[in-house]
Design an enzyme around this catalytic site. Sequence first.
Site, PDB file in Angstrom:
ATOM      1  N   ALA A   1       0.852  -1.197   0.000  1.00 31.64           N
ATOM      2  CA  ALA A   1       0.000   0.000   0.000  1.00 31.64           C
ATOM      3  C   ALA A   1       0.883   1.240   0.000  1.00 31.64           C
ATOM      4  CB  ALA A   1      -0.924   0.005   1.221  1.00 31.64           C
TER       5      ALA A   1
ATOM      6  N   ILE B   1       9.794   4.329   6.346  1.00 27.35           N
ATOM      7  CA  ILE B   1       9.335   5.258   7.375  1.00 27.35           C
ATOM      8  C   ILE B   1      10.481   6.170   7.810  1.00 27.35           C
ATOM      9  CG2 ILE B   1       8.204   5.497   9.601  1.00 27.35           C
ATOM     10  CD1 ILE B   1       6.545   4.150   7.307  1.00 27.35           C
TER      11      ILE B   1
ATOM     12  N   GLN C   1      25.091  19.119 -15.433  1.00 29.16           N
ATOM     13  CA  GLN C   1      25.508  19.287 -16.821  1.00 29.16           C
ATOM     14  C   GLN C   1      26.463  20.472 -16.980  1.00 29.16           C
ATOM     15  OE1 GLN C   1      24.625  16.996 -18.904  1.00 29.16           O
ATOM     16  NE2 GLN C   1      25.506  17.810 -20.799  1.00 29.16           N
TER      17      GLN C   1
ATOM     18  N   GLU D   1       5.588  11.292   0.050  1.00 25.70           N
ATOM     19  CA  GLU D   1       4.421  12.110   0.428  1.00 25.70           C
ATOM     20  C   GLU D   1       3.528  12.417  -0.773  1.00 25.70           C
ATOM     21  OE1 GLU D   1       4.733  15.067   3.423  1.00 25.70           O
ATOM     22  OE2 GLU D   1       6.469  14.111   4.358  1.00 25.70           O
TER      23      GLU D   1
END
Length: 376
Positions: free
Chosen positions: A129, A156, A333, A360
């Site tokens: 999930a 976490i 770059q 998030e």
Amino acid sequence: MDFRLTDEQRQVEEMVRALARKEFAPRAAQVDEESRYPEENHRRLAELGLLGMLYPASFGGSEAGPVAYTIALREVAGGCASTGVGMAVTNMVGETIYRFGGEEQRRKYLPMLSGGKGAGAFALTEPGAGSDAGGLSTFAREDGGHFVLDGSKVFITNGAHACVSIVLALTQKSPRKISAFLVEPGTPGFNVGKGERKMGLKGSDTVSLSFEECRIGKSAMLGSPGEGLKIALSALDGGRIGIASQAIGIARAALSAATEYAKDRRQFGQAIGDFQAIQWKLADAATEIDAAQLLVFRAACLKERTVPYSKEASMAKVFATEAGNRACHAAVQILGGYGYIREYPVERHLRDIRVTTIYEGTSEIQRLVISRALNR
């Protein structure tokens, strides 16, 4: 429209910028190289009131407000991105406890978080999930005056250093109801896994959590039964403004390094910054970073006025994180081969910023939130 910061916000900006540049930035490369959680940085954040910026002084906070918080987080992330993400999640957890917790929960945990007694962790994501937050399987069954948690969480932040974790779990399978719980380290049946080996943000603490017959009192529930998904989504709305600010801070650091390099590096008899190809890369990056900052300030201002801001938070996150990734890519770059080695900071900035389009809420989820708001 007045774009000027208040005196208080400017003071926060100046204070945190000095802290990040003088103390955090000089050791950021070492923190990254050693994959070390910078406890000394988090102690300094606590000393300056930067771990409880979103709740009142009566609970140990500094009540600086969302706009000042975004400024502070931007500056911290520009100095050390790993420190920034730890700061962000601790503030998010504290604000969530303040908004949804009872008086006893507030009195117990908020001073601990703001005082640096431990970080805050937000345990939502599971192996099965991720973007589908409602699909979690961790279950909390009632047993007399307790709940018993069983399940696991992954990725976490702050998990190994948290003094309290907000854990989301099913409390009813049909119809599905999700509730939130406050779980402390050392609770029997609650175990912290080993740290993840990550591409970037190596000084942040990212672990798995497991719950095996983990017994907690009913007083550990945060908010009301079945209110967990509402709590999680509310926390993520505010968290997305924070991640956007983190991305801006990293991108600004990369842009600054690339700009200075372009002034000093000479090829074909002149500074490479005199070539239009380089000038346009710098100009595009600067423009997008400034546009991202305006989106962040808009979302933070709406939040500060306590009006809905979900769409605006998602707009700020998707634009700031993707623009920030482009800016860091351009910085590498511009430095060429030197951008690819660790003697210069831009390769670290590119590694650190990459995850901001993922955690998030992925960029894809942000676009989903925005499109749903448009179709209402």
